[in-house]
Design an enzyme around this catalytic site. Sequence first.
Site, mmCIF file in Angstrom:
data_model
loop_
_atom_site.group_PDB
_atom_site.id
_atom_site.type_symbol
_atom_site.label_atom_id
_atom_site.label_comp_id
_atom_site.label_asym_id
_atom_site.label_seq_id
_atom_site.Cartn_x
_atom_site.Cartn_y
_atom_site.Cartn_z
ATOM 1 N N LYS A 54 30.930 6.413 12.668
ATOM 2 C CA LYS A 54 29.633 5.827 12.280
ATOM 3 C C LYS A 54 28.639 6.937 11.935
ATOM 4 C CE LYS A 54 30.491 1.667 15.006
ATOM 5 N NZ LYS A 54 30.331 0.909 16.254
ATOM 6 N N GLN A 98 27.208 1.374 21.834
ATOM 7 C CA GLN A 98 28.638 1.107 21.657
ATOM 8 C C GLN A 98 29.177 0.310 22.851
ATOM 9 O OE1 GLN A 98 30.318 1.722 18.869
ATOM 10 N NE2 GLN A 98 32.267 0.988 19.642
ATOM 11 N N ASP A 121 23.420 -4.092 14.908
ATOM 12 C CA ASP A 121 24.715 -4.688 15.262
ATOM 13 C C ASP A 121 24.665 -6.213 15.141
ATOM 14 O OD1 ASP A 121 27.002 -3.242 15.953
ATOM 15 O OD2 ASP A 121 26.189 -2.649 17.905
HETATM 16 N N1 GUN Z 1 32.708 -2.244 20.055
HETATM 17 C C1 GUN Z 1 33.632 -2.801 19.253
HETATM 18 N N2 GUN Z 1 33.067 -3.211 18.107
HETATM 19 C C2 GUN Z 1 31.757 -2.914 18.189
HETATM 20 C C3 GUN Z 1 30.659 -3.090 17.302
HETATM 21 O O1 GUN Z 1 30.767 -3.624 16.201
HETATM 22 N N3 GUN Z 1 29.464 -2.632 17.761
HETATM 23 C C4 GUN Z 1 29.307 -2.073 18.976
HETATM 24 N N4 GUN Z 1 28.103 -1.684 19.339
HETATM 25 N N5 GUN Z 1 30.309 -1.898 19.828
HETATM 26 C C5 GUN Z 1 31.515 -2.320 19.424
#
Ligand code: GUN
Length: 295
Positions: A54, A98, A121
């Site tokens: 990311k 995350q 998100d």
């Molecule tokens: N863990 C797995 N997928 C995601 C996501 O799309 N965003 C976040 N913040 N954590 C995750």
Amino acid sequence: MGAKIISGTETAKAIREELKTEVDELRQKHNLVPGLVTILVGEDPASQSYVAAKNKTAHALGIHSEQVTLPADTSEADLLALVDKYNKDAKIHGILVQLPLPKHINEAKVLYAIDPNKDVDGFHPVNVGKMMLGEQCFLPCTPHGVLELLQRSGVETSGAEVVVIGRSNIVGKPVANLMLQKRPGGNATVTLCHTRTKDMDFHTKRADILVVAAGVANMIKGDQVKEGVVVIDVGVNRIGMTESGKAILAGDVEFESVKEKAAAITPVPGGVGPMTITMLMKNTVQSARQHAGLA
Ligand code: GUN
């Protein structure tokens, strides 16, 4: 029949080029640099690799990105204080914590603490509610990526029998919701299957479009789908390790057998994964615009 391979890598690349142009323009014309912070608690290797990807993508697009890595024993109060700090930071338009978080931290409490206007998100209940109502909001990245991938691959969803496997808050529930909405990429007849579904094969064999987000490696096989199905495999399962220490990944769909019957299928890796990251960038740019009154 040999299936068309739906490349998330290629589609994501095209969207990133559009975003790069937009970010350049925002900087030149409006002196605006979109800003994203990613917060990772603990040392889960999968999470580390997602967060690194990311930040790398943000950097490549000219998005300001900050990466905060905290030890696994960080207290909930300290994490909430950090979220609050970024809620107030004018350089930051997107906050991503995350998941999963360590067990001693209440995940919902942390997600609810993020300013909904910075919730790139799309996990805050305000954004989940707006999504459900079809209002303008930050759409969750993986479901949004699935819709974009289908649309940009020319797959007609209107009137299609869509079967979604998996009812998670991050993927299954929002994918099902978005695909039934009266909107481009929607208008489908949606069935949502889960661990208590009585006859899974009955549903999968009916699907025109099958979206699998169950988190079980190679769960769906060729004899469970009909000829001509379009298959979107959201699964990312670590099934082993190469000698050089790289994770070996498998989707939720047994690619080799299903591709013989499918009209089109996404690979793992190189399918939905790159789309998720790209939609996060799209949300961050959208957030920067909104904060600057340029939406
Ligand atoms: N863990 C797995 N997928 C995601 C996501 O799309 N965003 C976040 N913040 N954590 C995750």
